[in-house]
Design a protein around this motif. Structure first.
Motif, PDB file in Angstrom:
ATOM      1  N   MET A  59       8.942 -26.738   1.970  1.00 41.52           N
ATOM      2  CA  MET A  59       8.350 -25.780   1.025  1.00 41.52           C
ATOM      3  C   MET A  59       7.497 -26.541   0.026  1.00 41.52           C
ATOM      4  N   ILE A  60       6.474 -25.929  -0.444  1.00 38.03           N
ATOM      5  CA  ILE A  60       5.572 -26.596  -1.370  1.00 38.03           C
ATOM      6  C   ILE A  60       6.234 -26.749  -2.724  1.00 38.03           C
ATOM      7  N   LYS A  61       5.988 -27.875  -3.323  1.00 37.75           N
ATOM      8  CA  LYS A  61       6.476 -28.147  -4.671  1.00 37.75           C
ATOM      9  C   LYS A  61       5.286 -28.461  -5.567  1.00 37.75           C
ATOM     10  N   VAL A  62       5.358 -28.104  -6.847  1.00 34.08           N
ATOM     11  CA  VAL A  62       4.330 -28.539  -7.777  1.00 34.08           C
ATOM     12  C   VAL A  62       4.619 -29.981  -8.143  1.00 34.08           C
ATOM     13  N   ASN A  63       3.587 -30.805  -8.068  1.00 36.16           N
ATOM     14  CA  ASN A  63       3.761 -32.229  -8.261  1.00 36.16           C
ATOM     15  C   ASN A  63       3.616 -32.625  -9.720  1.00 36.16           C
ATOM     16  N   VAL A  64       3.912 -31.699 -10.633  1.00 35.43           N
ATOM     17  CA  VAL A  64       3.853 -31.987 -12.057  1.00 35.43           C
ATOM     18  C   VAL A  64       5.223 -31.672 -12.631  1.00 35.43           C
ATOM     19  N   LYS A  65       6.024 -32.702 -12.824  1.00 40.20           N
ATOM     20  CA  LYS A  65       7.414 -32.469 -13.204  1.00 40.20           C
ATOM     21  C   LYS A  65       7.739 -32.964 -14.616  1.00 40.20           C
ATOM     22  N   ASP A  66       6.878 -33.813 -15.191  1.00 40.69           N
ATOM     23  CA  ASP A  66       7.176 -34.404 -16.486  1.00 40.69           C
ATOM     24  C   ASP A  66       6.774 -33.434 -17.580  1.00 40.69           C
ATOM     25  N   GLN A  67       7.746 -32.815 -18.248  1.00 40.11           N
ATOM     26  CA  GLN A  67       7.447 -31.818 -19.264  1.00 40.11           C
ATOM     27  C   GLN A  67       7.986 -32.238 -20.623  1.00 40.11           C
ATOM     28  N   ARG A  68       7.984 -33.542 -20.895  1.00 33.35           N
ATOM     29  CA  ARG A  68       8.509 -34.033 -22.169  1.00 33.35           C
ATOM     30  C   ARG A  68       7.451 -33.904 -23.259  1.00 33.35           C
ATOM     31  N   GLY A  69       7.695 -33.043 -24.233  1.00 32.98           N
ATOM     32  CA  GLY A  69       6.804 -32.962 -25.382  1.00 32.98           C
ATOM     33  C   GLY A  69       5.631 -32.030 -25.178  1.00 32.98           C
ATOM     34  N   ILE A  70       4.964 -31.680 -26.289  1.00 30.05           N
ATOM     35  CA  ILE A  70       3.851 -30.757 -26.268  1.00 30.05           C
ATOM     36  C   ILE A  70       2.685 -31.310 -25.460  1.00 30.05           C
ATOM     37  N   ALA A  71       2.422 -32.606 -25.547  1.00 31.02           N
ATOM     38  CA  ALA A  71       1.280 -33.194 -24.840  1.00 31.02           C
ATOM     39  C   ALA A  71       1.400 -32.988 -23.349  1.00 31.02           C
ATOM     40  N   HIS A  72       2.608 -33.153 -22.825  1.00 31.22           N
ATOM     41  CA  HIS A  72       2.807 -32.976 -21.395  1.00 31.22           C
ATOM     42  C   HIS A  72       2.611 -31.515 -20.995  1.00 31.22           C
ATOM     43  N   ILE A  73       3.019 -30.595 -21.854  1.00 34.55           N
ATOM     44  CA  ILE A  73       2.850 -29.177 -21.551  1.00 34.55           C
ATOM     45  C   ILE A  73       1.364 -28.825 -21.502  1.00 34.55           C
ATOM     46  N   VAL A  74       0.579 -29.386 -22.422  1.00 27.22           N
ATOM     47  CA  VAL A  74      -0.860 -29.138 -22.414  1.00 27.22           C
ATOM     48  C   VAL A  74      -1.471 -29.634 -21.120  1.00 27.22           C
ATOM     49  N   GLU A  75      -1.075 -30.828 -20.670  1.00 28.97           N
ATOM     50  CA  GLU A  75      -1.596 -31.360 -19.421  1.00 28.97           C
ATOM     51  C   GLU A  75      -1.253 -30.453 -18.248  1.00 28.97           C
ATOM     52  N   LEU A  88      12.672 -23.359   6.210  1.00 28.88           N
ATOM     53  CA  LEU A  88      13.805 -23.014   5.346  1.00 28.88           C
ATOM     54  C   LEU A  88      14.118 -24.222   4.485  1.00 28.88           C
ATOM     55  N   ASP A  89      13.866 -24.093   3.186  1.00 31.42           N
ATOM     56  CA  ASP A  89      14.041 -25.208   2.265  1.00 31.42           C
ATOM     57  C   ASP A  89      15.185 -24.897   1.303  1.00 31.42           C
ATOM     58  N   PRO A  90      16.255 -25.675   1.321  1.00 26.77           N
ATOM     59  CA  PRO A  90      17.383 -25.395   0.429  1.00 26.77           C
ATOM     60  C   PRO A  90      17.035 -25.522  -1.053  1.00 26.77           C
ATOM     61  N   GLU A  91      15.948 -26.242  -1.353  1.00 32.79           N
ATOM     62  CA  GLU A  91      15.550 -26.383  -2.757  1.00 32.79           C
ATOM     63  C   GLU A  91      14.698 -25.206  -3.223  1.00 32.79           C
ATOM     64  N   GLN A  92      14.245 -24.366  -2.291  1.00 30.97           N
ATOM     65  CA  GLN A  92      13.460 -23.188  -2.644  1.00 30.97           C
ATOM     66  C   GLN A  92      14.045 -21.968  -1.926  1.00 30.97           C
ATOM     67  N   PRO A  93      15.269 -21.571  -2.259  1.00 33.29           N
ATOM     68  CA  PRO A  93      15.933 -20.491  -1.513  1.00 33.29           C
ATOM     69  C   PRO A  93      15.241 -19.137  -1.636  1.00 33.29           C
ATOM     70  N   ASN A  94      14.466 -18.931  -2.703  1.00 33.17           N
ATOM     71  CA  ASN A  94      13.808 -17.639  -2.891  1.00 33.17           C
ATOM     72  C   ASN A  94      12.371 -17.632  -2.381  1.00 33.17           C
TER      73      ASN A  94
END
Length: 273
Positions: A1-17, A193-199
């Motif tokens: 299953m496809i995953k978004v390759n942006v996982k680092d969400q530490r702090g406001i700067a990362h959220i903006v990115e 069928l990806d167990p990490e994306q059951p929905n």
């Protein structure tokens, strides 16, 4: 299953990115970005009628030899074109994406809420078209952001190591549904069928001759993305004329004036993070 390759969400700067990169990857499917594998790929497509065909004696630990041939065939693709349609929240966006040089260069056109958006990436530079004067905004991306964007456009697959992988491995299972027409070809159809994306639901179609990926449909949390793949020679070059865009500036679809974002240090000082 496809995953978004942006996982680092530490702090406001990362959220903006993440917001900015989310705009860039919208045309490819919203939840695009496979777990990327840096593999060397050949420019030559597979051909099952050739006695030296690399798919003829594919090593396979699975009982399904067809899916193993598909994995091998995909790893050999250095260039491809993806045409995509995505529907989310009642809105439909379309895009085309061409990749060459193993994804190091790409050209993407799309519509976002009816507004055209076009970018070209060559080497360390990204070019965004200004439709008001038909010039291109030229931007040298910071290394971290360059890797994030490139990673978002490189597809790859988690390959199972056995027919019945243990649950703790969280490996996907590729379930063969059968065969059906795909354009002027006949394709194998698989549900992933990806167990990490059951929905989520992912369906793949690859042809029974060259075992090339021809279509992919993704459904996840109300978002549906349908993508078709084609393989031919792709040459991507830097456009002209250009005008400079600063590393912390971005072009929002439908606008020609750059939006300037605060730097990570400025956001850290502003929010004390």
């Amino acid at each position: 299953m496809i995953k978004v390759n942006v996982k680092d969400q530490r702090g406001i700067a990362h959220i903006v990115e993440i917001v900015i990169v989310g705009v860039l990857v919208l045309g490819i499917g919203g939840f695009v970005a496979w777990r990327v594998m840096d593999a060397q790929k050949s420019n030559q497509p597979a051909n099952n009628n050739n006695s030296s065909n690399p798919l003829a004696n594919v090593e396979c630990k699975l009982s399904d030899k067809d899916i193993c041939k598909f994995f091998t065939s995909w790893r050999m693709n250095a260039q491809y074109k993806v045409t995509s349609s995505q529907t989310a929240d009642g809105q439909t966006s379309t895009s085309t994406y061409e990749a060459s040089d193993n994804g190091k260069s790409y050209h993407m056109t799309m519509t976002v809420n009816g507004a055209p958006y076009e970018i070209i990436a060559v080497g360390d530079y990204m070019y965004t078209k200004d439709f008001s004067d038909n010039k291109w905004w030229k931007q040298q991306l910071p290394k971290a952001q360059e890797d994030t964007i490139k990673g978002s456009y490189n597809y790859d697959f988690d390959e199972p190591t056995s027919d019945t992988p243990a649950p703790e491995t969280k490996e996907p299972v590729y379930k063969k549904i059968g065969k059906e027409a795909c354009g002027n070809l006949t394709c194998f159809k698989y549900e992933v069928l990806d167990p990490e994306q059951p929905n989520g639901k992912q369906t793949l179609w690859f042809d029974d001759k060259d075992y090339q990926l021809r279509r992919m449909r993704l459904e996840n949390e109300g978002t549906v993305s349908d993508q078709t793949f084609a393989y031919s020679s792709v040459k991507i070059t830097a456009p002209s004329p250009t005008k400079d865009l600063a590393p912390n500036q971005y072009i929002v679809p439908g606008q020609s004036t750059p939006v300037t974002m605060p730097s990570a240090d400025e956001l850290k000082n502003l929010y004390g993070q």
